[in-house]
Write a protein that holds these residues in place. Structure first.
Motif, short mmCIF file in Angstrom:
data_model
loop_
_atom_site.label_atom_id
_atom_site.label_comp_id
_atom_site.label_asym_id
_atom_site.label_seq_id
_atom_site.Cartn_x
_atom_site.Cartn_y
_atom_site.Cartn_z
N ALA A 64 12.94 6.45 2.61
CA ALA A 64 13.17 4.92 2.69
C ALA A 64 13.49 4.65 4.40
O ALA A 64 13.78 5.53 5.02
N PRO A 65 13.37 3.55 4.89
CA PRO A 65 13.64 3.05 6.17
C PRO A 65 15.12 3.41 6.59
O PRO A 65 15.95 3.05 5.51
N ASP A 76 11.61 -3.65 5.11
CA ASP A 76 9.79 -3.43 5.47
C ASP A 76 9.75 -2.28 6.34
O ASP A 76 10.11 -2.34 7.52
N PRO A 77 9.17 -1.22 5.88
CA PRO A 77 8.84 0.00 6.94
C PRO A 77 7.91 -0.52 7.64
O PRO A 77 7.81 0.23 8.58
N PHE A 78 7.00 -1.45 7.59
CA PHE A 78 5.91 -1.82 8.43
C PHE A 78 6.24 -3.19 9.15
O PHE A 78 5.46 -3.99 9.42
N ALA A 79 7.40 -3.41 9.34
CA ALA A 79 7.96 -4.76 9.65
C ALA A 79 7.21 -5.20 11.13
O ALA A 79 6.99 -6.39 11.61
N ASP A 80 6.92 -4.16 12.01
CA ASP A 80 6.30 -4.54 13.28
C ASP A 80 4.99 -4.49 13.42
O ASP A 80 4.11 -4.92 14.58
N MET A 394 -3.09 -11.69 -9.26
CA MET A 394 -2.98 -10.97 -8.11
C MET A 394 -1.52 -10.44 -8.29
O MET A 394 -0.48 -10.99 -8.60
N ALA A 395 -1.52 -8.96 -7.97
CA ALA A 395 -0.28 -8.23 -7.96
C ALA A 395 -0.01 -7.83 -6.58
O ALA A 395 -0.87 -7.03 -6.01
N TYR A 396 0.98 -8.41 -6.05
CA TYR A 396 1.45 -8.31 -4.63
C TYR A 396 2.01 -6.82 -4.56
O TYR A 396 3.44 -6.77 -4.78
N LEU A 397 1.45 -5.74 -4.28
CA LEU A 397 1.87 -4.33 -4.41
C LEU A 397 2.77 -4.13 -3.06
O LEU A 397 2.76 -4.47 -2.07
N LYS A 398 3.80 -3.22 -3.31
CA LYS A 398 4.54 -2.52 -2.36
C LYS A 398 5.14 -1.15 -2.90
O LYS A 398 5.02 -0.90 -4.06
#
Length: 457
Positions: A64-65, A76-80, A394-398
């Protein structure tokens, strides 16, 4: 009449036993070794694509971040990350080859507002090692029952990581890993043509019997999972509840469902909660088997595995579930606010289901696009009885990295003809998101008698 009924039951039982006895074989031990080499543990291609726009799989998110607290909303691990480009109606032709018919239809339906911000593809999908280990065992042991109505001798992992046909791929979606015991408080809402909506909020609990870590196939007794939901608001519905016993082979044993009426303090069966039964809370925008993109018995369709495609699908969607995003800002006319959505280029398995000539359903065809790294359906295109594209889901995956697993942050069901849509699993404005840490209850917790007792408290 009674004797005739017994004869019919005996005939059905014999037919089912014969079907089980003639189950289709799993892959060879040699082919299974590919899951430790060219393929990922779930059967996806480890390598990236030739163009370099899809990277190789390197294990996905493994931690986890920094700063994340279990049970709280995911960071969000990809926030940037910034969008590489944005697909709009104006540049649609440039990207059509990597879009589904349903996605293209959304651009045509909402040309001024629907957009797809496309980000760097990150193959973040991951799962616990024990799920990978079980998947490897399943590859050589799982047997598909004749007719595809179920399978045998698989447990705790993807049943067909190297699928040989469409119904095997479909079962991978239905039984993909989503934890063992799940608790969440979330809302759902149909969004009207003018953008107005009214939330229904419930406490939801699910026990995935198939993913009990110490279990085995013989323990299932044909029960895939238990599901329980208590309505919390609005006041006119509060206290009502639904209980589902989801069976694996629903031709052998139909799904069992019960509804608790808080006003009457009465539990009653809901015998028709299957196939194209409309879901009341969805205002006619979702059928029973639309839930989770597809669920339940696959027997009314002929399923074909059409191979793989590279498609822009919702992926790593942490913003749509962020507590910083209010529902009023997210839920816009026609679709979610593109400001908060994220799409990436991924390989997907394409599975087409065509309604059998002898079967009845409001969809004549449904095409599922299954993320190769998780087996979750990311997009589903659904066609009406005239063969016209009608709905797109649509499934908004994460990645739920506290398990870890790839699952949907939000499920969105678009009706292109009604120009309305329906959203499930909204929890932005709740104190926390899905909780995987609660103690696993006994099976008795999910019995109708317990439903009545809990409903009267």
């Amino acid at each position: 009449m009674f004797q005739k009924h017994r004869m019919i039951k005996a005939t059905l039982a014999l037919a089912l036993s014969l079907a089980a006895g003639s189950a289709l074989a799993a892959v060879s031990a040699q082919d299974a070794q590919k899951l430790k080499a060219a393929l990922t543990p779930f059967g996806a291609e480890r390598a990236g694509n030739a163009a370099g726009t899809i990277p190789s799989w390197e294990g996905g998110i493994t931690q986890a971040p920094k700063g994340y607290e279990k049970g709280k909303h995911h960071l969000d691990p990809f926030a940037d990350d910034k969008p590489l480009f944005t697909i709009t109606k104006a540049n649609l032709d440039q990207y059509k080859a990597n879009l589904t018919a349903g996605e293209i239809a959304l651009f045509n339906s909402y040309p001024d507002t629907f957009q797809m911000p496309v980000y760097k593809s990150r193959r973040s999908g991951s799962a616990p090692q024990w799920v990978y280990d079980n998947t490897f065992k399943n590859a050589t042991s799982t047997k598909l029952l004749e007719g595809g109505t179920g399978f045998a001798d698989a447990f705790g992992g993807i049943p067909f990581p190297i699928p040989g046909n469409g119904v095997e791929a479909l079962w991978n979606h239905i039984t993909r890993y989503r934890g063992t015991y799940v608790v969440r408080r979330a809302s759902e809402a149909p969004i009207q043509r003018n953008g107005s909506f009214a939330l229904v909020t419930s406490q939801q609990e699910g026990l995935f019997n198939y993913y009990r870590k110490d279990g085995q196939f013989a323990d299932l007794k044909n029960i895939l999972f238990y599901y329980l939901a208590f309505v919390k608001s609005p006041a006119r519905l509060a206290g009502g509840a639904a209980l589902v016993h989801e069976t694996l082979d629903q031709i052998k044993d139909a799904r069992e469902a019960w509804i608790y009426d808080a006003g009457q303090r009465r539990v009653r069966r809901a015998p028709n909660l299957a196939y194209d039964t409309p879901i009341a809370a969805a205002d006619g925008l979702r059928t029973a088997d639309d839930t989770d993109m597809f669920n339940g018995a696959p027997d009314r369709y002929d399923w074909k595995l059409l191979g793989k495609k590279e498609i822009y699908i919702p992926y790593n969607n942490y913003k749509v579930a962020s507590p910083e995003v209010k529902y009023a800002d997210l839920l816009k006319v026609g679709h979610l606010n593109p400001q908060y959505t994220r799409y990436e280029l991924h390989r997907v398995w394409v599975v087409e289901g065509t309604l059998k000539p002898t079967a009845r359903h409001i969809y004549s065809k449904r095409v599922l696009f299954l993320d190769e790294d998780s087996w979750g359906a990311a997009v589903v295109d659904q066609y009406d009885s005239h063969g016209e594209l009608w709905r797109v889901s649509m499934a908004y995956l994460k990645n739920f990295y506290d398990l870890p697993t790839t699952w949907s942050a939000l499920d969105v069901f678009h009706d292109l003809q009604a120009r309305r849509y329906y959203v499930q699993n909204l929890d932005n404005e709740e104190a926390q998101t899905v909780d995987f840490t609660q103690p696993i209850p006994e099976d008795a917790y999910f019995m109708p008698s317990a439903l009545r007792l809990r409903g009267t408290r």
